[in-house]
Each structure stands twice: as C-alpha cells, then as structure tokens.
Design an enzyme around this catalytic site. Structure first.
Site, PDB file in Angstrom:
ATOM      1  N   HIS A   6       0.873  -1.164   0.000  1.00 62.89           N
ATOM      2  CA  HIS A   6       0.000   0.000   0.000  1.00 62.89           C
ATOM      3  C   HIS A   6       0.916   1.222   0.000  1.00 62.89           C
ATOM      4  O   HIS A   6       1.668   1.432   0.956  1.00 62.89           O
ATOM      5  CB  HIS A   6      -0.932  -0.018   1.212  1.00 62.89           C
ATOM      6  CG  HIS A   6      -1.946  -1.120   1.134  1.00 62.89           C
ATOM      7  ND1 HIS A   6      -2.306  -1.894   2.210  1.00 62.89           N
ATOM      8  CD2 HIS A   6      -2.665  -1.582   0.068  1.00 62.89           C
ATOM      9  CE1 HIS A   6      -3.223  -2.770   1.817  1.00 62.89           C
ATOM     10  NE2 HIS A   6      -3.451  -2.611   0.528  1.00 62.89           N
ATOM     11  N   GLU A  66       1.636  -5.243  10.686  1.00 59.42           N
ATOM     12  CA  GLU A  66       1.154  -3.862  10.770  1.00 59.42           C
ATOM     13  C   GLU A  66       2.069  -3.144  11.752  1.00 59.42           C
ATOM     14  O   GLU A  66       2.127  -3.484  12.929  1.00 59.42           O
ATOM     15  CB  GLU A  66      -0.295  -3.843  11.268  1.00 59.42           C
ATOM     16  CG  GLU A  66      -1.270  -4.591  10.376  1.00 59.42           C
ATOM     17  CD  GLU A  66      -1.653  -3.810   9.123  1.00 59.42           C
ATOM     18  OE1 GLU A  66      -1.390  -2.582   9.089  1.00 59.42           O
ATOM     19  OE2 GLU A  66      -2.189  -4.421   8.188  1.00 59.42           O
TER      20      GLU A  66
HETATM   21 ZN   LIG Z   1      -1.768  -2.060   4.124  1.00 64.64          ZN
END
Ligand SMILES: [Zn+2]
Ligand SMILES: *[C@@H]1O[C@H](CO)[C@@H](O)[C@H](O)[C@H]1NC(C)=O
Ligand SMILES: *[C@@H]1O[C@H](CO)[C@@H](O)[C@H](O)[C@H]1NC(C)=O
Length: 428
Positions: A78, A302
C-alpha cells in the site's frame, strides 16, 4: 520524509541522482561495498514504469544453494504505508555494513540464508503519498496503484476455491492452480510481477509490511463463512503461523505488550497477533495466495498507527523493529529440511513432502523445507513412479536449526512407473 528518502537513496545509489519520476537503482554503492554478498534485480515494472527492485543478500548472490532457505520481505504494498519501505532500506544497509564489520550474527544469517528485500511493491502509490508528505497524507491517498487497484485484493482468490472443495475427500490445500477466470479481471502489473517472482524462487517464508495498526496477522485473511466478517479461519498450519507471528511480535519493542497504545482495535488478549479473518475478512490477498499456491508461509506485519510517520520517527522505529526483523529471518531455520533422492543418489525433482495431520503438502525441487512446530511428526515423501517412505521425526523445543531429514525413494515397477496409479500421501 521525502528528503530523508532521497538521502537514503543517495546513500544507497552513490552518484545516481534519484528524482521521483526516474527509475534508479538504489544499491549501486551498497553493491560496491557488498558486491560479494548482494545483488539488485528487478522483478518487473509498475504501471507508470518504475522498476520493482529487489535487493538480495546471500553468500552466493543470484543462485539457489542446495538446502539454503529463501526468505522474502515486502514493503509498501500500500503506497501510503511507508514505514515498511524505510525499515527495509535500513535493513539492507544494516546487513551490508554489519557483515563487512564482522558481526557474527549477520554473517551467519547471510552465510546460511538467501534474503530477498522488495522495499517498495507499489512505488507509484508511494510517489502520490510522498508528494503530500507526512502531514498532509490522508488515510488512503496513495494506497492503490496507479490504476486504482488495491494490490492486496488483486491476487487470485484461491481461498474461495479451497472453501468450495474442502469437503471432498482428496481436496488440496496446496498448489491450487490459478482459475482461468482470474485473467479476465484486471491484473495489476505489480501483482503480476510479484506472482511471477513468488513462483520462480522456492521461498519458505515471507513478511509483508503494512501500517495502520500494531499487530501481526496471519492467514487465512478470507473468512471461511461468506457472511461472517470476523471469523477465526485457520489454515492447516495454524501452529506454525502462530509461531511465526509470535516471533515478530515478541521481538518487537512493544507489539506484544498489554499496555501498548493501539489504533482502535484490541489485541491484548492474543498479545499482538491475530488470525487475519478474525480481524477483518477480505479476498484476493497476497498471504492467502502464497499459502494456497506455493510452499511459502507469509505473515502481514502492521507496523503502527501512523501510516506516514515523520522523518524523526524513522530511526526510533528501526530500533523498535530491528530485533523483530532479524529474528523473523532467522526463524526460517526451524522445522525440517532435506533432500529427496533415488537409490543412485540423484535428486528427485517433483517429490512431495507431507506431514500427518497437516493437509498441506510441500513440493521439492530436489531439496525441501517444512516449517514445523516442536513435537513428533510423521513425515512422508512421495514421487510419481517411486515408492513412498515415511519417517517419524521428533523436533525438540530447543532446536534452533532445521532438522535434516533426507529421503531415498525406490523406483517402482510398472504399472506405477507408467503413472497409471498414483497415490498422494494422504494425511488426516
Ligand atoms: Zn496495508
Ligand atoms: C561467513 O562466510 C565468510 C566467507 O566464507 C567467512 O569468512 C565468515 O567467517 C563466515 N562467518 C560466519 C559467522 O560463519
Ligand atoms: C490487559 O489490559 C486490559 C485492559 O486494561 C485488562 O482488562 C486485562 O486484564 C489485561 N490483561 C493482562 C493479561 O494483563
């Protein structure tokens, strides 16, 4: 932030000036210093034509060594989640300089492991986010690629194929083929390049670095119940995945702490790890694809609430993640590995390794790795036209390198050798 990155690229690339719109090869100078243990290669180009560059570290760059496991680390899938990209550039610099300085831990990693680092899987999205910068970049601007495709929804959804077939007796949890229909939808060049890459190298494990939470999630990411958004959806390798996730979370400075400030969700009961689908379900993710199409086990890390931290936070974040990244790479040396040969000592190319109780087979290209948790396992090697061989393997908790388990298979007389009948190793 942008300045910082340019600085890093300059540091990495020496005289090569890396304006945002140009493709450049970070690593030229790194390579000069570490050319005996590293190599930079491109796995393809982004939609806007930027190279998807991988830095590889190995004592034999460019080549698979027998019984040497391969690990990949992917950042910035991302484009607006930038911390992973920065940490992986730091990691590359760290591995290079520490190897050169004689750090025994780093030398052991590089002497025994092939590490591939794709710092940015979505450089086009990154440029969009970076143009706004730390203060202005919102929650989603730059997340997708330049075609507005979310790369972590763009992989073949093999999880649905698996769920549809799991009740039939001989269902496969491994090496599920890509359905033809997948190619009718839009496949991003970034997705395609990574799929080709995953298929061409015998990766054993992988981590994809994201941002927006502080947790490690592991497959499946797609819920086993189509209408349940949050449902525990384990793979056959739940124990191994948990162990992989724990390895990262426990070695991270704060991820597994109870009092860590999260970004909304609550993970203290599981100390900073979670099954992906239990957190939130989505199809077409990269980790599910790794698991169901290849031998590779991938976790999603994350790294924190702030997707685009400011420059001053980068070094502290490196310190918080450094031990976790190194431990994760080292953990590929767990479970078992070996070669599958015929009685003349020639490697058998298309053998299968299965473990009783885990309906997920590993394929070999002569050598194999099977990540396993501690305990006793029945491991079976099969190959078309050969007799099968099973071994009982005990893996002690204390083992910190992969146990060596080799197999010698005898050729069977026809009709088996003709392939008329072929029994897959069947575990239940
Ligand atoms: Zn992501
Ligand atoms: C790693 O390999 C290099 C080159 O063979 C050797 O000089 C070095 O001592 C090795 N380091 C460790 C810790 O094994
Ligand atoms: C962690 O913190 C929560 C919320 O403060 C608390 O309810 C829970 O009992 C704590 N768990 C442990 C294991 O300390």
């Amino acid at each position: 932030m942008l300045l910082r990155l340019l600085g890093l690229f300059l540091a990495l690339s020496g005289s090569c000036w890396c304006a945002p719109q140009q493709t450049c090869h970070p690593g030229d100078e790194l390579l000069a210093k570490c050319s005996h243990i590293s190599r930079v290669y491109s796995i393809g180009r982004s939609t806007e034509g930027r190279d998807l560059l991988v830095i590889e570290f190995s004592n034999n760059p460019g080549q698979h060594d027998l019984l040497e496991p391969e690990v990949k680390l992917i950042g910035n899938m991302h484009g607006n989640e930038v911390l992973g990209r920065e940490l992986l550039i730091y990691l590359a610099q760290y591995l290079c300089s520490e190897y050169t300085l004689g750090n025994p831990r780093v030398q052991t990693i590089i002497n025994t492991t092939r590490v591939h680092i794709l710092a940015s899987m979505n450089p086009d999205g990154y440029e969009l986010a970076a143009a706004e910068g730390h203060l202005l970049n919102g929650w989603t601007h730059g997340r997708t690629n330049a075609q507005n495709i979310d790369l972590n929804r763009n992989f073949p959804d093999l999880t649905s194929v698996f769920y549809r077939n799991r009740r039939s007796r001989h269902y496969r949890t491994d090496h599920i083929p890509i359905p033809d229909g997948y190619w009718f939808d839009k496949v991003a060049p970034e997705t395609f390049a990574v799929m080709k890459w995953i298929r061409s190298i015998p990766f054993v494990q992988s981590a994809s670095l994201h941002g927006g939470e502080l947790v490690v999630s592991y497959p499946f990411d797609y819920s086993r119940h189509p209408h349940e958004e949050k449902m525990f959806s384990p793979t056959q390798d739940e124990r191994v995945f948990k162990q992989l996730a724990r390895t990262y979370a426990d070695a991270h400075a704060t991820m597994s702490d109870n009092d860590t400030d999260r970004c909304g969700a609550i993970f203290y009961r599981t100390k900073g790890i979670i099954n992906g689908a239990l957190w939130y379900s989505f199809p077409g993710g990269m980790s599910d694809f790794n698991y169901l199409h290849t031998n590779c086990l991938e976790i999603t890390v994350e790294l924190g609430c702030d997707k685009f931290p400011s420059e001053v936070e980068l070094y502290p974040e490196w310190k918080r993640n450094k031990e976790a990244l190194l431990s994760f790479i080292e953990s590929v040396h767990r479970g078992i590995k070996g070669v599958v040969k015929d009685v003349h000592g020639n490697g058998i190319k298309d053998a299968t390794i299965s473990v009783k109780g885990i309906r997920k087979d590993i394929t070999t290209g002569g050598d194999y790795w099977r990540l396993l948790s501690a305990g006793t396992h029945i491991v079976t090697a099969t190959a078309k036209g050969y007799s099968r061989v099973s071994k009982r393997v005990h893996l002690p908790h204390s083992l910190n390198k992969a146990g060596r388990v080799d197999f010698v298979l005898k050729k069977m007389s026809p009709p088996y050798a003709l392939g008329v009948t072929f029994h897959r190793a069947d575990s239940d």
